[in-house]
Design an enzyme around this catalytic site. Structure first.
Site, short mmCIF file in Angstrom:
data_model
loop_
_atom_site.label_atom_id
_atom_site.label_comp_id
_atom_site.label_asym_id
_atom_site.label_seq_id
_atom_site.Cartn_x
_atom_site.Cartn_y
_atom_site.Cartn_z
CD GLN A 236 -0.93 1.80 2.86
OE1 GLN A 236 -0.62 1.15 3.84
NE2 GLN A 236 -0.70 3.09 2.77
CB CYS A 237 2.01 3.77 -1.88
SG CYS A 237 1.16 3.81 -3.47
#
Length: 106
Positions: free
Chosen positions: A65-66
């Site tokens: 995830q970013c």
């Protein structure tokens, strides 16, 4: 192969206590502003140097995830090249997570 999920699907997985490793690959200042509880912090800028110490099981269910899903996809592609088998990109990132009203921790 890299799978893709959205934040609603991730929330359901976390609520069901599914076995997974959530990896936040944003940078330090982004992490400090807030992140998903239980996430491991491995910034993309240092990913090649740090991942081996943090990620020992190449068959673990890894969800990356970013902010919006682009950097985490890069991290997935990197791990694919290192023979990791079970990679999922959070396609709407922490932006989608927050837009759905889900909790972040600081």
């Amino acid at each position: 192969m890299i799978k893709s999920i959205n934040s609603t699907e991730l929330k359901a997985m976390l609520d069901a206590n599914e076995e997974l490793v959530l990896i936040d690959c944003r940078e330090q200042e982004e992490w400090d502003e807030g992140h998903i509880a239980g996430a491991k912090f491995i910034p993309l800028s240092q990913f090649p140097d740090l991942y081996a110490n943090e990620l020992k099981d190449k068959s673990a269910n890894l969800i990356l995830q970013c902010r919006s899903g682009r950097r985490s996809l890069n991290a997935c592609q990197f791990l694919l090249g290192e023979d990791f088998e079970n990679l999922t990109n959070l396609e709407d990132g922490i932006l989608g997570w927050q837009n759905n009203g889900y909790e972040i921790v600081k």
